[in-house]
Design a protein around this motif. Structure first.
Motif, mmCIF file in Angstrom:
data_model
loop_
_atom_site.group_PDB
_atom_site.id
_atom_site.type_symbol
_atom_site.label_atom_id
_atom_site.label_comp_id
_atom_site.label_asym_id
_atom_site.label_seq_id
_atom_site.Cartn_x
_atom_site.Cartn_y
_atom_site.Cartn_z
ATOM 1 N N MET A 1 0.892 -1.388 0.209
ATOM 2 C CA MET A 1 -0.056 -0.059 -0.189
ATOM 3 C C MET A 1 1.355 1.327 0.176
ATOM 4 O O MET A 1 1.992 1.236 0.632
ATOM 5 C CB MET A 1 -0.503 0.191 1.233
ATOM 6 C CG MET A 1 -1.518 1.372 1.596
ATOM 7 S SD MET A 1 -2.673 1.013 2.646
ATOM 8 C CE MET A 1 -2.574 2.285 3.321
ATOM 9 N N GLN A 2 0.453 2.485 -0.959
ATOM 10 C CA GLN A 2 1.279 2.955 -0.710
ATOM 11 C C GLN A 2 0.191 4.478 -0.231
ATOM 12 O O GLN A 2 -0.448 4.525 -0.813
ATOM 13 C CB GLN A 2 1.890 3.131 -2.235
ATOM 14 C CG GLN A 2 2.646 4.846 -2.475
ATOM 15 C CD GLN A 2 3.253 4.667 -3.825
ATOM 16 O OE1 GLN A 2 2.999 4.493 -4.752
ATOM 17 N NE2 GLN A 2 4.073 6.360 -4.408
ATOM 18 N N ILE A 3 1.384 5.167 0.026
ATOM 19 C CA ILE A 3 0.475 6.395 1.430
ATOM 20 C C ILE A 3 0.914 7.741 0.440
ATOM 21 O O ILE A 3 2.038 8.234 0.723
ATOM 22 C CB ILE A 3 0.846 6.845 2.192
ATOM 23 C CG1 ILE A 3 0.395 5.607 2.999
ATOM 24 C CG2 ILE A 3 -0.395 7.843 2.804
ATOM 25 C CD1 ILE A 3 0.244 5.195 4.670
ATOM 26 N N ASP A 4 0.468 8.464 -0.734
ATOM 27 C CA ASP A 4 0.725 9.453 -0.979
ATOM 28 C C ASP A 4 0.980 10.653 -0.295
ATOM 29 O O ASP A 4 -0.655 11.285 0.271
ATOM 30 C CB ASP A 4 0.319 9.835 -2.533
ATOM 31 C CG ASP A 4 0.142 9.107 -3.643
ATOM 32 O OD1 ASP A 4 -0.649 8.526 -4.720
ATOM 33 O OD2 ASP A 4 1.594 8.594 -3.214
ATOM 34 N N TYR A 5 2.101 11.402 0.436
ATOM 35 C CA TYR A 5 1.199 12.858 1.292
ATOM 36 C C TYR A 5 2.089 13.774 0.287
ATOM 37 O O TYR A 5 2.908 14.129 -0.548
ATOM 38 C CB TYR A 5 2.780 12.682 2.173
ATOM 39 C CG TYR A 5 2.701 13.358 3.027
ATOM 40 C CD1 TYR A 5 3.488 15.024 2.570
ATOM 41 C CD2 TYR A 5 2.212 13.677 4.087
ATOM 42 C CE1 TYR A 5 3.937 15.827 4.040
ATOM 43 C CE2 TYR A 5 2.153 15.325 5.225
ATOM 44 C CZ TYR A 5 3.103 16.039 4.611
ATOM 45 O OH TYR A 5 2.627 16.844 5.365
ATOM 46 N N ASN A 6 0.896 14.879 -0.227
ATOM 47 C CA ASN A 6 0.704 15.672 -0.948
ATOM 48 C C ASN A 6 0.810 17.280 0.503
ATOM 49 O O ASN A 6 -0.455 17.191 0.749
ATOM 50 C CB ASN A 6 -0.587 15.288 -1.578
ATOM 51 C CG ASN A 6 -0.406 14.747 -2.660
ATOM 52 O OD1 ASN A 6 0.865 14.389 -3.288
ATOM 53 N ND2 ASN A 6 -1.384 13.733 -2.932
ATOM 54 N N PRO A 7 2.055 17.716 0.487
ATOM 55 C CA PRO A 7 1.646 18.935 0.884
ATOM 56 C C PRO A 7 0.881 20.145 0.371
ATOM 57 O O PRO A 7 0.491 19.653 -0.822
ATOM 58 C CB PRO A 7 3.256 19.237 1.573
ATOM 59 C CG PRO A 7 3.665 18.555 -0.495
ATOM 60 C CD PRO A 7 3.085 17.275 -0.146
ATOM 61 N N THR A 8 0.359 21.076 1.424
ATOM 62 C CA THR A 8 0.018 22.058 0.046
ATOM 63 C C THR A 8 0.717 22.810 -1.345
ATOM 64 O O THR A 8 2.191 22.931 -1.140
ATOM 65 C CB THR A 8 -0.517 23.881 1.300
ATOM 66 O OG1 THR A 8 -0.761 23.119 2.983
ATOM 67 C CG2 THR A 8 -1.304 24.995 0.984
ATOM 68 N N LYS A 96 10.716 9.780 -2.766
ATOM 69 C CA LYS A 96 9.373 7.934 -2.691
ATOM 70 C C LYS A 96 9.223 7.731 -1.606
ATOM 71 O O LYS A 96 8.378 6.814 -1.139
ATOM 72 C CB LYS A 96 10.256 6.811 -3.569
ATOM 73 C CG LYS A 96 10.008 7.308 -4.688
ATOM 74 C CD LYS A 96 8.701 7.046 -5.594
ATOM 75 C CE LYS A 96 9.131 7.871 -7.326
ATOM 76 N NZ LYS A 96 8.293 8.211 -7.888
ATOM 77 N N LEU A 97 10.133 8.509 -0.395
ATOM 78 C CA LEU A 97 10.541 7.306 0.918
ATOM 79 C C LEU A 97 9.340 8.158 1.425
ATOM 80 O O LEU A 97 9.372 9.957 1.564
ATOM 81 C CB LEU A 97 11.889 6.898 1.736
ATOM 82 C CG LEU A 97 12.724 6.229 1.053
ATOM 83 C CD1 LEU A 97 13.812 6.604 1.276
ATOM 84 C CD2 LEU A 97 12.089 4.971 1.377
ATOM 85 N N ALA A 121 14.315 -5.573 12.769
ATOM 86 C CA ALA A 121 14.661 -6.696 11.430
ATOM 87 C C ALA A 121 14.386 -6.565 10.395
ATOM 88 O O ALA A 121 13.148 -7.825 10.820
ATOM 89 C CB ALA A 121 16.091 -7.915 12.035
ATOM 90 N N GLY A 122 13.834 -6.698 9.268
ATOM 91 C CA GLY A 122 13.241 -6.646 8.152
ATOM 92 C C GLY A 122 11.447 -5.756 8.071
ATOM 93 O O GLY A 122 11.075 -6.073 7.127
ATOM 94 N N ASP A 123 12.083 -4.949 8.724
ATOM 95 C CA ASP A 123 11.223 -3.456 8.645
ATOM 96 C C ASP A 123 11.195 -2.925 7.553
ATOM 97 O O ASP A 123 12.936 -2.625 7.556
ATOM 98 C CB ASP A 123 10.398 -2.726 9.802
ATOM 99 C CG ASP A 123 9.817 -3.872 10.863
ATOM 100 O OD1 ASP A 123 10.052 -4.943 9.955
ATOM 101 O OD2 ASP A 123 9.702 -3.333 11.570
ATOM 102 N N PHE A 124 10.459 -2.435 6.876
ATOM 103 C CA PHE A 124 10.953 -2.063 5.120
ATOM 104 C C PHE A 124 9.777 -1.063 4.597
ATOM 105 O O PHE A 124 8.685 -1.700 5.295
ATOM 106 C CB PHE A 124 11.869 -2.745 4.505
ATOM 107 C CG PHE A 124 11.400 -3.445 3.659
ATOM 108 C CD1 PHE A 124 10.335 -3.487 2.502
ATOM 109 C CD2 PHE A 124 11.234 -4.816 4.151
ATOM 110 C CE1 PHE A 124 9.603 -3.864 1.756
ATOM 111 C CE2 PHE A 124 9.986 -5.905 3.471
ATOM 112 C CZ PHE A 124 9.431 -5.203 2.140
ATOM 113 N N GLU A 125 10.000 -0.529 4.027
ATOM 114 C CA GLU A 125 8.830 0.127 2.831
ATOM 115 C C GLU A 125 9.481 0.529 1.783
ATOM 116 O O GLU A 125 10.174 0.063 0.734
ATOM 117 C CB GLU A 125 9.329 1.807 3.004
ATOM 118 C CG GLU A 125 7.690 2.690 2.431
ATOM 119 C CD GLU A 125 7.924 4.422 2.442
ATOM 120 O OE1 GLU A 125 7.852 4.611 1.578
ATOM 121 O OE2 GLU A 125 8.618 4.543 3.708
#
Length: 127
Positions: A1-8, A96-97, A121-125
């Motif tokens: 699941m990708q979350i897009d963060y769009n600033p003002t 992207k991160l 360990a193993g947590d990643f995006e």
């Protein structure tokens, strides 16, 4: 699941503030790279010692370059007037991160690192 963060859209910010957030991210990258070194030394045999040494030298160079870039930006930022404004909305949308995107867009400097030592360990995006 990708979350897009769009600033003002078209949020103008002080250029020195934006550059200092970049400096913080570069220091964080150097710290994360350094954490890899001890793991590469574990279990080294004489057969692969030369190869591991080359990898470690490459890692050290990456850390030095990252910190050098951070210090360079930090130093030139000191001479930039606070009233110089830039619109970072387009640039932030290219990151992207999600954690880095939030840090660069938030207007706040963070203290500490994005990857704490206690993280499992193993947590990643995944992008």
């Amino acid at each position: 699941m990708q979350i897009d963060y769009n600033p003002t859209p078209h949020a103008e910010e002080s250029l020195p503030d934006v550059l200092m957030r970049i400096v913080t991210e570069l220091h964080d990258v150097a710290y994360l790279i350094e954490r890899i070194e001890p793991q590469l030394l574990d279990g080294a045999t004489s057969a692969d010692a030369a190869d591991k040494m080359m990898v470690l030298q490459g890692i050290d160079l990456a850390v030095q370059k990252t910190r050098g870039l951070a210090e360079f930006i930090d130093t030139i930022t000191a001479s930039i007037p606070d009233d110089w404004l830039v619109d970072i909305s387009t640039a932030v949308n290219l990151v992207k991160l999600a954690d880095m995107k939030r840090a660069l867009a938030s207007g706040m400097l963070r203290h500490g690192h994005s990857q704490p030592l206690t993280k499992v360990a193993g947590d990643f995006e995944a992008f």
